[in-house]
Design a protein around this motif. Structure first.
Motif, short mmCIF file in Angstrom:
data_model
loop_
_atom_site.label_atom_id
_atom_site.label_comp_id
_atom_site.label_asym_id
_atom_site.label_seq_id
_atom_site.Cartn_x
_atom_site.Cartn_y
_atom_site.Cartn_z
N ALA A 120 52.87 48.94 44.97
CA ALA A 120 52.72 48.01 44.29
C ALA A 120 53.33 48.59 43.08
O ALA A 120 53.10 49.61 42.88
N ILE A 121 53.19 47.51 41.77
CA ILE A 121 54.20 47.41 40.70
C ILE A 121 52.68 47.41 39.73
O ILE A 121 52.62 47.50 38.72
N GLN A 122 52.31 45.68 39.59
CA GLN A 122 51.11 45.47 39.18
C GLN A 122 50.03 45.31 39.88
O GLN A 122 49.81 44.76 41.52
N GLN A 123 49.25 45.47 39.56
CA GLN A 123 47.42 45.65 40.41
C GLN A 123 46.99 44.21 40.10
O GLN A 123 46.47 43.59 41.27
N ARG A 124 47.45 42.73 39.97
CA ARG A 124 47.55 41.76 39.54
C ARG A 124 48.26 41.02 39.07
O ARG A 124 49.16 41.05 38.52
N THR A 125 48.17 39.73 39.65
CA THR A 125 49.52 38.49 39.39
C THR A 125 49.66 38.17 38.20
O THR A 125 48.54 38.37 37.16
N MET A 126 50.89 38.29 37.20
CA MET A 126 51.27 38.00 36.22
C MET A 126 51.90 37.18 36.41
O MET A 126 52.06 36.08 34.94
N ALA A 127 51.78 35.73 37.23
CA ALA A 127 52.32 34.78 37.04
C ALA A 127 52.16 33.40 36.50
O ALA A 127 50.72 33.83 35.86
N ALA A 128 52.73 32.61 35.32
CA ALA A 128 52.15 31.86 34.33
C ALA A 128 53.45 30.79 34.36
O ALA A 128 54.76 31.28 34.54
N ILE A 129 52.58 29.46 33.72
CA ILE A 129 53.54 28.99 32.64
C ILE A 129 53.46 28.85 31.26
O ILE A 129 52.42 28.78 30.98
N PHE A 130 54.37 28.34 31.44
CA PHE A 130 54.41 28.86 28.98
C PHE A 130 55.24 27.92 28.60
O PHE A 130 56.44 27.36 29.31
N SER A 131 54.40 27.68 27.29
CA SER A 131 54.80 26.23 26.82
C SER A 131 54.99 26.69 25.54
O SER A 131 54.38 27.56 25.10
N THR A 132 55.41 26.06 23.86
CA THR A 132 55.40 26.27 22.74
C THR A 132 54.10 24.92 22.80
O THR A 132 53.64 23.90 23.03
N GLN A 301 46.25 55.29 42.43
CA GLN A 301 47.23 56.01 41.61
C GLN A 301 47.81 55.00 41.70
O GLN A 301 47.69 53.81 42.54
N VAL A 302 49.48 54.69 40.52
CA VAL A 302 49.94 54.03 40.59
C VAL A 302 50.44 53.69 41.66
O VAL A 302 51.54 54.97 41.73
N GLY A 303 51.14 51.92 41.95
CA GLY A 303 51.53 51.95 42.87
C GLY A 303 51.25 51.70 44.64
O GLY A 303 50.96 51.57 45.39
N ALA A 304 49.39 52.17 44.49
CA ALA A 304 48.99 52.08 45.61
C ALA A 304 48.72 50.62 46.02
O ALA A 304 48.12 49.57 45.02
N LEU A 305 48.68 50.52 47.43
CA LEU A 305 47.52 49.08 48.26
C LEU A 305 46.56 49.20 48.80
O LEU A 305 46.42 50.15 49.73
N ASP A 306 45.54 47.98 48.28
CA ASP A 306 44.54 48.56 49.34
C ASP A 306 44.97 47.20 50.11
O ASP A 306 44.89 46.04 50.00
N THR A 307 43.97 47.55 51.59
CA THR A 307 44.44 46.75 52.70
C THR A 307 43.26 45.92 52.09
O THR A 307 43.28 44.05 52.81
N GLN A 308 41.75 46.00 51.91
CA GLN A 308 40.85 44.65 52.30
C GLN A 308 41.33 43.50 50.95
O GLN A 308 41.41 42.60 51.47
N ARG A 309 41.82 44.26 49.83
CA ARG A 309 42.19 43.22 48.80
C ARG A 309 43.57 42.31 49.19
O ARG A 309 43.37 41.27 48.94
N ILE A 310 44.07 42.71 50.08
CA ILE A 310 45.44 42.20 50.57
C ILE A 310 45.02 41.53 51.49
O ILE A 310 45.37 39.74 51.77
#
Length: 341
Positions: A120-132, A301-310
């Motif tokens: 894992a790089i990020q534990q939560r999604t960072m996807a978003a739509i940006f406007s101004t 640990q940074v990088g870990a992935l959890d089966t149940q979350r997936i």
């Protein structure tokens, strides 16, 4: 579902394949660690060269890759769909892609086994739509009738039908003109589109380029249990060279942790390798990303992935009608190679 499968156009993929032809090390089955020879590896950033991807340049600059036995060629990525295709085609060895976008791609094609996630790089999604401010967008419903630019393979675009369904938006009323990763900010600043697909950490860069206050619609507001980027490699490489994959992953994650601890330095390293980068904006992105990389309160640990979350992520997408039944965590994650929690 058809919109989920058009991750890259044939022309764009063919061009990218031609540019990267011969760059990958996956055809070289020798393990060069320890014999004085550096193994050549091709790495794609997740999306262009912004602060959020500076950690790869840091791993190279600080010689973390070299110490692990690698000579890494870092190339600019174009988003989840295109990056997956290049790894599967053997034109790149490693790349970060959004896990949910990867699940959508696999679910829409019904095909598994070509690539696997190894960290894992990020534990939560960072996807978003940006406007101004002043664009007429302040809520998800405001997206209807607007133009939102993004690359064809971006996870923001891949996830949009699911996001729209959960946020009460008619996805058919939103226009998605294509744009290159490096040109999206300029499209927004120039007023040719109302918004762009970006990660939430892109806020400092959006405001620096547009000279306006950013308006952000994070996907995590309606999809709360999704991972962000994960590191993937081809199933072939994972099977044939597991030690090499583990060494590369460890070196990259070392660069990630160093970048989060030293964001200003990481911003300068990015600027050194990408002259158009703004080091201050890059540092601000890394500061914002810190909370997404580290699993709050769990001590994982940074990088870990959890089966149940997936599994819950898969269930969410299946419940939204975005992917069919039958997909399991083990079909997309190689848990033998993932850093242990």
């Amino acid at each position: 579902m058809k919109s989920l499968t058009r991750t890259v156009t044939a022309v764009a993929l063919a061009t990218a394949l031609a540019v990267m032809s011969g760059c990958s090390s996956s055809d070289d089955s020798s393990d060069t660690k320890g014999n004085g020879k550096l193994e050549k590896v091709t790495y794609l950033t997740s999306f262009g060269n912004f602060g959020r991807d500076a950690y790869a340049w840091v791993a190279k600059e600080k010689k973390f890759f070299e110490e692990a036995g690698f000579d890494v060629d870092i190339k600019s990525g174009q988003g989840t769909g295109g990056n997956i295709d290049l790894v599967v085609a053997g034109k790149a060895d490693f790349t970060p892609v959004d896990l949910t976008g990867a699940l959508l791609k696999v679910g829409s094609t019904g095909k598994t086994g070509d690539f696997v996630a190894v960290a894992a790089i990020q534990q939560r999604t960072m996807a978003a739509i940006f406007s101004t401010e002043g664009s007429g967008i302040s809520t998800p419903k405001d997206l209807e009738g607007k133009k939102i630019a993004d690359t064809p393979g971006s996870v923001v675009r891949l996830l949009f039908p699911t996001y729209a369904r959960l946020a009460g938006v008619d996805a058919t009323k939103v226009d998605w003109p294509n744009g290159e990763a490096s040109g999206l900010m300029g499209m927004l600043a120039g007023g040719s589109v109302h918004g762009i697909g970006q990660f939430v950490v892109g806020k400092p860069t959006v405001e620096a380029v547009t000279k306006k206050k950013a308006v952000m619609l994070p996907y995590s507001d309606v999809m709360t249990d999704l991972y962000g980027n994960v590191l993937i490699t081809s199933s072939k490489l994972a099977k044939e060279k597991p030690d090499m994959v583990k060494r590369f992953t460890a070196a990259l994650l070392k660069g990630l942790e160093h970048s989060l601890a030293n964001p200003a330095e990481a911003g300068e390293i990015l600027k050194k390798n990408e002259p158009t980068a703004n080091p201050q904006s890059a540092a601000a992105e890394l500061q914002l990303m810190d909370a997404f990389v580290k699993s709050a309160g769990s001590g994982a640990q940074v990088g870990a992935l959890d089966t149940q979350r997936i599994a819950r992520c898969i269930a969410l997408l299946q419940g939204a009608g975005s992917i069919p039944a039958g997909l399991t965590p083990e079909k997309i994650i190689d848990f033998n190679l993932v850093p242990k929690a």
